[in-house]
Motif scaffolding. Structure first.
Motif, PDB file in Angstrom:
ATOM      1  N   GLY A  84       5.652  -3.426  -1.392  1.00 55.59           N
ATOM      2  CA  GLY A  84       6.870  -3.493  -0.435  1.00 55.59           C
ATOM      3  C   GLY A  84       7.335  -2.200   0.063  1.00 55.59           C
ATOM      4  N   SER A  85       6.620  -1.065  -0.444  1.00 57.26           N
ATOM      5  CA  SER A  85       7.078   0.369  -0.247  1.00 57.26           C
ATOM      6  C   SER A  85       6.083   1.189  -0.663  1.00 57.26           C
ATOM      7  CB  SER A  85       8.314   0.683  -0.717  1.00 57.26           C
ATOM      8  OG  SER A  85       8.564   2.179  -0.347  1.00 57.26           O
ATOM      9  N   ALA A  86       5.734   2.214   0.129  1.00 58.65           N
ATOM     10  CA  ALA A  86       4.836   3.265  -0.559  1.00 58.65           C
ATOM     11  C   ALA A  86       5.416   4.355  -0.955  1.00 58.65           C
ATOM     12  CB  ALA A  86       3.870   3.513   0.627  1.00 58.65           C
ATOM     13  N   THR A  87       6.788   4.628  -1.021  1.00 59.77           N
ATOM     14  CA  THR A  87       7.363   5.465  -1.507  1.00 59.77           C
ATOM     15  C   THR A  87       8.254   5.420  -2.934  1.00 59.77           C
ATOM     16  OG1 THR A  87       7.963   6.505   0.740  1.00 59.77           O
ATOM     17  CG2 THR A  87       9.240   7.319  -1.071  1.00 59.77           C
ATOM     18  N   ALA A  88       7.939   6.091  -4.059  1.00 57.58           N
ATOM     19  CA  ALA A  88       8.471   5.913  -5.235  1.00 57.58           C
ATOM     20  C   ALA A  88       9.992   6.496  -5.126  1.00 57.58           C
ATOM     21  CB  ALA A  88       7.691   6.668  -6.322  1.00 57.58           C
ATOM     22  N   ARG A  89      10.692   6.007  -5.969  1.00 53.78           N
ATOM     23  CA  ARG A  89      12.218   6.730  -6.344  1.00 53.78           C
ATOM     24  C   ARG A  89      12.316   7.119  -7.785  1.00 53.78           C
ATOM     25  NH1 ARG A  89      13.331   1.353  -4.793  1.00 53.78           N
ATOM     26  NH2 ARG A  89      14.191   0.866  -6.662  1.00 53.78           N
ATOM     27  N   ARG A  90      12.783   8.332  -7.751  1.00 59.14           N
ATOM     28  CA  ARG A  90      12.914   9.038  -9.223  1.00 59.14           C
ATOM     29  C   ARG A  90      13.943   9.993  -9.264  1.00 59.14           C
ATOM     30  NH1 ARG A  90       8.065   8.421 -11.481  1.00 59.14           N
ATOM     31  NH2 ARG A  90       6.048   8.334 -10.644  1.00 59.14           N
ATOM     32  N   GLU A  91      14.703  10.107 -10.328  1.00 57.34           N
ATOM     33  CA  GLU A  91      15.585  11.053 -10.807  1.00 57.34           C
ATOM     34  C   GLU A  91      14.841  12.498 -11.325  1.00 57.34           C
ATOM     35  OE1 GLU A  91      18.314   8.934 -12.925  1.00 57.34           O
ATOM     36  OE2 GLU A  91      19.239   8.175 -11.304  1.00 57.34           O
ATOM     37  N   GLY A  92      15.583  13.310 -10.900  1.00 53.91           N
ATOM     38  CA  GLY A  92      14.957  14.788 -11.546  1.00 53.91           C
ATOM     39  C   GLY A  92      15.989  15.748 -11.277  1.00 53.91           C
ATOM     40  N   TRP A  93      15.521  17.146 -11.451  1.00 51.54           N
ATOM     41  CA  TRP A  93      16.420  18.257 -11.592  1.00 51.54           C
ATOM     42  C   TRP A  93      16.888  18.508  -9.919  1.00 51.54           C
ATOM     43  CZ3 TRP A  93      18.028  19.159 -16.047  1.00 51.54           C
ATOM     44  CH2 TRP A  93      17.131  18.843 -17.193  1.00 51.54           C
ATOM     45  N   SER A 104      16.523  17.473  -5.676  1.00 49.63           N
ATOM     46  CA  SER A 104      16.532  16.259  -4.676  1.00 49.63           C
ATOM     47  C   SER A 104      15.422  16.677  -3.466  1.00 49.63           C
ATOM     48  CB  SER A 104      17.666  15.931  -4.243  1.00 49.63           C
ATOM     49  OG  SER A 104      18.253  17.144  -3.386  1.00 49.63           O
ATOM     50  N   GLY A 105      14.924  15.203  -3.149  1.00 48.78           N
ATOM     51  CA  GLY A 105      14.154  15.668  -1.980  1.00 48.78           C
ATOM     52  C   GLY A 105      12.797  14.911  -2.032  1.00 48.78           C
ATOM     53  N   PRO A 106      11.978  14.781  -1.107  1.00 43.44           N
ATOM     54  CA  PRO A 106      10.450  14.090  -1.177  1.00 43.44           C
ATOM     55  C   PRO A 106       9.669  15.300  -2.025  1.00 43.44           C
ATOM     56  CG  PRO A 106      10.749  15.426   0.855  1.00 43.44           C
ATOM     57  CD  PRO A 106      12.039  15.519   0.211  1.00 43.44           C
ATOM     58  N   ARG A 107       8.603  14.666  -2.846  1.00 41.33           N
ATOM     59  CA  ARG A 107       7.844  15.412  -3.548  1.00 41.33           C
ATOM     60  C   ARG A 107       6.452  14.317  -3.743  1.00 41.33           C
ATOM     61  NH1 ARG A 107       9.394  15.850  -9.850  1.00 41.33           N
ATOM     62  NH2 ARG A 107       8.638  13.563  -9.836  1.00 41.33           N
ATOM     63  N   ALA A 108       5.339  15.286  -3.286  1.00 39.97           N
ATOM     64  CA  ALA A 108       3.958  14.446  -3.486  1.00 39.97           C
ATOM     65  C   ALA A 108       3.584  14.378  -4.799  1.00 39.97           C
ATOM     66  CB  ALA A 108       3.078  15.528  -2.708  1.00 39.97           C
ATOM     67  N   GLU A 109       3.006  13.149  -5.086  1.00 33.92           N
ATOM     68  CA  GLU A 109       2.650  12.696  -6.367  1.00 33.92           C
ATOM     69  C   GLU A 109       1.290  12.141  -6.479  1.00 33.92           C
ATOM     70  OE1 GLU A 109       6.744  11.620  -8.731  1.00 33.92           O
ATOM     71  OE2 GLU A 109       5.475   9.969  -8.091  1.00 33.92           O
ATOM     72  N   THR A 110       0.549  12.010  -7.469  1.00 31.94           N
ATOM     73  CA  THR A 110      -0.553  11.315  -7.659  1.00 31.94           C
ATOM     74  C   THR A 110      -0.502  10.237  -8.739  1.00 31.94           C
ATOM     75  OG1 THR A 110      -2.182  13.018  -6.764  1.00 31.94           O
ATOM     76  CG2 THR A 110      -3.187  11.187  -8.017  1.00 31.94           C
ATOM     77  N   TRP A 111      -0.618   8.685  -8.337  1.00 33.46           N
ATOM     78  CA  TRP A 111      -0.533   7.899  -9.235  1.00 33.46           C
ATOM     79  C   TRP A 111      -1.883   7.278  -9.601  1.00 33.46           C
ATOM     80  CZ3 TRP A 111       2.337   5.439  -4.526  1.00 33.46           C
ATOM     81  CH2 TRP A 111       3.501   5.988  -4.340  1.00 33.46           C
ATOM     82  N   ARG A 112      -1.988   6.981 -10.835  1.00 37.67           N
ATOM     83  CA  ARG A 112      -3.400   6.576 -11.637  1.00 37.67           C
ATOM     84  C   ARG A 112      -3.026   5.168 -11.807  1.00 37.67           C
ATOM     85  NH1 ARG A 112      -7.181  10.292 -12.345  1.00 37.67           N
ATOM     86  NH2 ARG A 112      -8.371   8.926 -14.009  1.00 37.67           N
ATOM     87  N   LEU A 113      -3.879   4.068 -10.909  1.00 36.20           N
ATOM     88  CA  LEU A 113      -3.610   2.744 -10.942  1.00 36.20           C
ATOM     89  C   LEU A 113      -4.938   2.146 -11.988  1.00 36.20           C
ATOM     90  CD1 LEU A 113      -2.334   2.026  -7.438  1.00 36.20           C
ATOM     91  CD2 LEU A 113      -1.019   2.754  -9.555  1.00 36.20           C
ATOM     92  N   SER A 114      -4.458   1.135 -12.704  1.00 38.48           N
ATOM     93  CA  SER A 114      -5.533   0.155 -13.279  1.00 38.48           C
ATOM     94  C   SER A 114      -5.003  -1.136 -13.275  1.00 38.48           C
ATOM     95  CB  SER A 114      -5.602   0.586 -14.947  1.00 38.48           C
ATOM     96  OG  SER A 114      -4.335   0.607 -15.695  1.00 38.48           O
ATOM     97  N   VAL A 115      -5.960  -2.031 -13.472  1.00 40.57           N
ATOM     98  CA  VAL A 115      -5.758  -3.499 -13.577  1.00 40.57           C
ATOM     99  C   VAL A 115      -5.857  -4.073 -15.001  1.00 40.57           C
ATOM    100  CG1 VAL A 115      -6.756  -5.575 -12.790  1.00 40.57           C
ATOM    101  CG2 VAL A 115      -6.792  -3.481 -11.219  1.00 40.57           C
ATOM    102  N   GLY A 116      -4.684  -4.838 -15.252  1.00 39.72           N
ATOM    103  CA  GLY A 116      -4.686  -5.502 -16.498  1.00 39.72           C
ATOM    104  C   GLY A 116      -4.268  -6.929 -16.527  1.00 39.72           C
ATOM    105  N   GLY A 117      -4.679  -7.667 -17.441  1.00 38.62           N
ATOM    106  CA  GLY A 117      -4.712  -9.329 -17.482  1.00 38.62           C
ATOM    107  C   GLY A 117      -5.526  -9.708 -18.613  1.00 38.62           C
ATOM    108  N   ARG A 118      -5.626 -11.016 -18.711  1.00 37.43           N
ATOM    109  CA  ARG A 118      -6.354 -11.709 -19.624  1.00 37.43           C
ATOM    110  C   ARG A 118      -7.709 -12.277 -19.384  1.00 37.43           C
ATOM    111  NH1 ARG A 118      -6.610 -16.676 -22.306  1.00 37.43           N
ATOM    112  NH2 ARG A 118      -6.782 -16.495 -24.343  1.00 37.43           N
ATOM    113  N   VAL A 119      -8.681 -12.049 -19.754  1.00 38.81           N
ATOM    114  CA  VAL A 119      -9.923 -12.706 -19.408  1.00 38.81           C
ATOM    115  C   VAL A 119     -10.323 -13.815 -20.344  1.00 38.81           C
ATOM    116  CG1 VAL A 119     -12.505 -12.192 -19.050  1.00 38.81           C
ATOM    117  CG2 VAL A 119     -10.815 -10.552 -18.416  1.00 38.81           C
TER     118      VAL A 119
END
Length: 508
Positions: A322-331, A333-348
């Protein structure tokens, strides 16, 4: 004939009833199960794995009695037609000798049936040993993981002219036993006995050669059902090996859009690939989810509730964000570059788990969840200042400073008093005023015969009390000595008498 003709139905009611009566197969409940369920399970798990069959037919003269030989010839075409296109089979008619076991397809076996079997049984002997020799040699050359030897005879062993097999003490039987027992661990061989008349010595000769053997019919009245049951049992053995062979397998996750080891830029769609790593079992993934997505970046339309995969099959799943921009609260304000590590979960799991337990008494032990390397995604987070965080930080800072101040004040308590020092031979004492938190050093030479000094500081303790003082005295040629003196107390140190008195305003 061609291999693409329809395979005839192999589960008539008579075959199912025979299987139930004979209690065949690795799973006791297989015989009583619905034939369609069993066939579907075998087709799903065994698939195109071919088995090897050696069909040994006694052609001695006694087979003409009671129509035994004609009965065998009448049921063999249906048995051969029921085999799978991948199966291999050889027909071994035997009497004093045996036909070579050349493994061929079911269609080739049907084509050569009349040539392989004589029209009438006229042999003078029933030399089971020579028939087993040919069967074992042919099955070993075929290389199938599961094989079955079907012995059809109405006679007792009769080979008086063969020194290797004329009786059970002859030398040839032990060699056959070693050959049947010496298969590699990844291969299984079973001997199946189908007696065509009561009193036939079929089971005894099977036990002499095959560590694993089954007597399917001892009455001579259920030949067709017994041959069908032998094929079912062979396929069930294949299924059991297939289920066990997939232990620890499951679903592998990969990311088709990933290139190299670096992160990929965040976009509106993430594509993941699910691959079944099983060789035999179909797999199902439920509760599919992408883990590691930050707040504000979520799948817009959700993910499939379940994904079914055949063994070795791969399927891509597009995750629409739905969006490619994350929302965060911090010290700040403004945009910040981040790296997300994604994995896949589920039941086999596998949809044939219940059938595997029911038919072959095996519990599939697949990996519990999809496995694979995580995907690094380079994205952006919109950061807003968090007032709660700032308030908590300031409160913590004030608390730390207050605690530090209290500790400092307790360690260096203020002193307000007068310390009198009087030597043994002096009439006039030295008056030492004490004021504040710092250490006071006083020269004691006037009170001593040599050099000396005393250092004075308050003793740590509660702030509300008038503190004692610690005196550290050093004289020429002697180590430093110390003593604690409370208000109103007189102490002797370094040959000097010290009296500590608080000022009148500090007395309590």
């Amino acid at each position: 004939m061609t291999n693409d003709r329809p395979r005839p139905a192999r589960r008539p009611l008579a075959a199912a009833l025979a299987a139930a009566l004979l209690a065949l197969g690795p799973a006791p409940s297989a015989g009583a199960a619905d034939p369609g369920d069993l066939e579907g399970f075998l087709d799903s798990v065994v698939g195109t794995r071919g088995a090897g069959y050696a069909v040994l037919v006694d052609t001695s003269r006694s087979m003409a009695d009671n129509g035994s030989y004609d009965r065998v010839r009448s049921v063999l075409p249906a048995f051969l037609e029921s085999l799978h296109p991948e199966d291999l089979v050889c027909l071994i008619p035997f009497s004093e000798s045996a036909r070579a076991c050349d493994m061929v397809s079911r269609d080739e076996a049907l084509a050569e049936l009349d040539e392989a079997l004589p029209a009438t049984p006229e042999g003078p002997a029933s030399n089971f040993g020579r028939a087993f020799e040919q069967a074992l040699d042919g099955l070993q050359r075929a290389g199938t993981d599961v094989g079955g030897v079907l012995l059809l005879s109405d006679a007792q062993m009769h080979a008086p002219d063969d020194v290797k097999y004329r009786d059970f003490t002859a030398s040839g039987w032990s060699a056959l036993r070693r050959q049947a027992s010496g298969l590699p661990d990844d291969r299984t061989l079973t001997g199946y006995g189908i007696a065509l008349a009561p009193g036939a010595e079929v089971e005894r000769v099977l036990a002499k050669v095959f560590p694993s053997h089954r007597m399917l019919d001892a009455s001579g009245s259920r030949t067709r059902e017994a041959m069908t049951a032998a094929q079912d049992d062979t396929r069930l053995l294949q299924a059991a090996r297939a289920v066990t062979g997939d232990d620890g397998e499951g679903v592998a996750v990969s990311w088709p859009d990933a290139s190299g080891d670096g992160p990929v830029p965040a976009g509106p769609v993430l594509r993941l690939r699910l691959t079944a790593t099983t060789d035999a079992l179909p797999v199902r993934v439920t509760g599919l989810r992408v883990e590691g997505l930050p707040e504000g970046v979520e799948p817009a339309g959700g993910l499939p509730r379940s994904v079914d995969l055949e063994p070795g099959e791969s399927r891509d799943v597009d995750v629409v964000l739905g969006s490619a921009t994350a929302r965060r609260e911090g010290w700040g304000s403004g945009p910040r570059a981040e790296t997300w590590r994604l994995s896949v979960g589920g039941r086999v799991s596998t949809p044939v788990a219940e059938a595997a337990e029911r038919f072959v008494d095996r519990t599939p032990r697949l990996a519990a969840a999809p496995a694979g390397r995580p995907l690094a995604v380079r994205g952006t987070a919109q950061v807003t200042a968090d007032p709660v965080r700032w308030t908590a930080a300031l409160g913590a800072l004030v608390t730390v400073l207050a605690a530090g101040a209290v500790l400092l004040l307790r360690r260096y308590r203020p002193v307000r008093g007068l310390l009198s020092a009087e030597g043994v031979d002096t009439r006039q004492p030295v008056q030492i005023p004490l004021q504040g938190r710092g250490e006071v050093t006083v020269d004691l030479s006037p009170l001593l015969e040599g050099d000396g000094s005393v250092r004075i500081r308050s003793v740590p303790g509660p702030l509300r009390e008038q503190p004692p003082i610690r005196l550290r005295c050093r004289t020429a040629g002697r180590p430093e000595r110390e003593i604690v003196c409370s208000p109103g107390q007189t102490v002797l140190l370094c040959g000097i008498e010290f009296h500590y008195a608080t000022l009148p305003a500090q007395r309590r």
